[in-house]
Scaffold this motif. Structure first.
Motif, PDB file in Angstrom:
ATOM      1  N   ILE A 132       0.863  -1.172   0.000  1.00 35.51           N
ATOM      2  CA  ILE A 132       0.000   0.000   0.000  1.00 35.51           C
ATOM      3  C   ILE A 132       0.901   1.223   0.000  1.00 35.51           C
ATOM      4  N   PRO A 133       0.399   2.357  -0.490  1.00 36.51           N
ATOM      5  CA  PRO A 133       1.207   3.582  -0.484  1.00 36.51           C
ATOM      6  C   PRO A 133       1.550   4.006   0.947  1.00 36.51           C
ATOM      7  N   LEU A 134       2.680   4.656   1.099  1.00 36.39           N
ATOM      8  CA  LEU A 134       3.142   5.094   2.417  1.00 36.39           C
ATOM      9  C   LEU A 134       2.126   6.019   3.079  1.00 36.39           C
ATOM     10  N   GLN A 135       1.521   6.913   2.328  1.00 42.29           N
ATOM     11  CA  GLN A 135       0.536   7.836   2.908  1.00 42.29           C
ATOM     12  C   GLN A 135      -0.661   7.076   3.486  1.00 42.29           C
ATOM     13  N   GLU A 136      -1.093   6.033   2.784  1.00 41.91           N
ATOM     14  CA  GLU A 136      -2.208   5.219   3.284  1.00 41.91           C
ATOM     15  C   GLU A 136      -1.819   4.476   4.557  1.00 41.91           C
ATOM     16  N   ALA A 137      -0.586   3.971   4.590  1.00 46.82           N
ATOM     17  CA  ALA A 137      -0.105   3.277   5.784  1.00 46.82           C
ATOM     18  C   ALA A 137      -0.053   4.236   6.974  1.00 46.82           C
ATOM     19  N   LYS A 138       0.388   5.455   6.741  1.00 48.49           N
ATOM     20  CA  LYS A 138       0.437   6.450   7.825  1.00 48.49           C
ATOM     21  C   LYS A 138      -0.958   6.770   8.334  1.00 48.49           C
ATOM     22  N   ASN A 171      -3.593   4.802   8.184  1.00 49.99           N
ATOM     23  CA  ASN A 171      -4.062   3.620   8.913  1.00 49.99           C
ATOM     24  C   ASN A 171      -3.458   3.575  10.313  1.00 49.99           C
ATOM     25  N   TRP A 172      -2.183   3.929  10.438  1.00 55.11           N
ATOM     26  CA  TRP A 172      -1.524   3.890  11.730  1.00 55.11           C
ATOM     27  C   TRP A 172      -2.133   4.927  12.679  1.00 55.11           C
ATOM     28  N   VAL A 173      -2.478   6.102  12.175  1.00 57.52           N
ATOM     29  CA  VAL A 173      -3.097   7.128  13.026  1.00 57.52           C
ATOM     30  C   VAL A 173      -4.390   6.587  13.634  1.00 57.52           C
ATOM     31  N   VAL A 174      -5.201   5.931  12.822  1.00 55.14           N
ATOM     32  CA  VAL A 174      -6.464   5.363  13.305  1.00 55.14           C
ATOM     33  C   VAL A 174      -6.199   4.261  14.325  1.00 55.14           C
ATOM     34  N   LYS A 175      -5.282   3.347  14.004  1.00 54.76           N
ATOM     35  CA  LYS A 175      -4.981   2.231  14.912  1.00 54.76           C
ATOM     36  C   LYS A 175      -4.383   2.735  16.217  1.00 54.76           C
ATOM     37  N   ARG A 176      -3.515   3.733  16.137  1.00 51.68           N
ATOM     38  CA  ARG A 176      -2.900   4.275  17.355  1.00 51.68           C
ATOM     39  C   ARG A 176      -3.964   4.852  18.282  1.00 51.68           C
ATOM     40  N   LYS A 177      -4.923   5.578  17.713  1.00 55.53           N
ATOM     41  CA  LYS A 177      -6.004   6.142  18.528  1.00 55.53           C
ATOM     42  C   LYS A 177      -6.821   5.015  19.176  1.00 55.53           C
ATOM     43  N   GLN A 178      -7.097   3.952  18.412  1.00 54.94           N
ATOM     44  CA  GLN A 178      -7.835   2.828  18.967  1.00 54.94           C
ATOM     45  C   GLN A 178      -7.071   2.185  20.123  1.00 54.94           C
ATOM     46  N   LEU A 179      -5.767   1.983  19.939  1.00 58.93           N
ATOM     47  CA  LEU A 179      -4.952   1.385  20.996  1.00 58.93           C
ATOM     48  C   LEU A 179      -4.893   2.271  22.229  1.00 58.93           C
TER      49      LEU A 179
END
Length: 82
Positions: free
Chosen positions: A61-67, A69-77
């Motif tokens: 996946i593109p780096l921007q999409e990965a970033k 996704n990580w923002v969303v996952k980090r907030k969930q965690l």
């Protein structure tokens, strides 16, 4: 869960990790010795070429999409750990 590979050379360190495992704070799993990134058996040219082919064929996946996704996952965690 994150998995970390650690090489320990001192008995005190080994005993400390075993103590944590006995108290069920951490699991100790067998290392993956056939990994090309870890010490262990030497890789043949055939295995190395296979490793490259496998990496090239994996979904990306593109780096921007990965970033994003990580923002969303980090907030969930963070919400789970509060």
């Amino acid at each position: 869960m994150q998995r970390v590979t650690v090489q320990i050379t001192y008995q005190d360190g080994i005993e400390a990790l075993q103590n944590l495992a006995e108290k069920r704070f951490i699991p100790i799993v067998k290392p993956i010795v056939n990994s090309l990134s870890l010490h262990g058996q030497l890789a043949t040219v055939k295995k190395f070429k296979y490793w490259i082919e496998e990496a090239e064929n994996n979904n990306t996946i593109p780096l921007q999409e990965a970033k994003k996704n990580w923002v969303v996952k980090r907030k969930q965690l963070q919400q789970l750990t509060k």
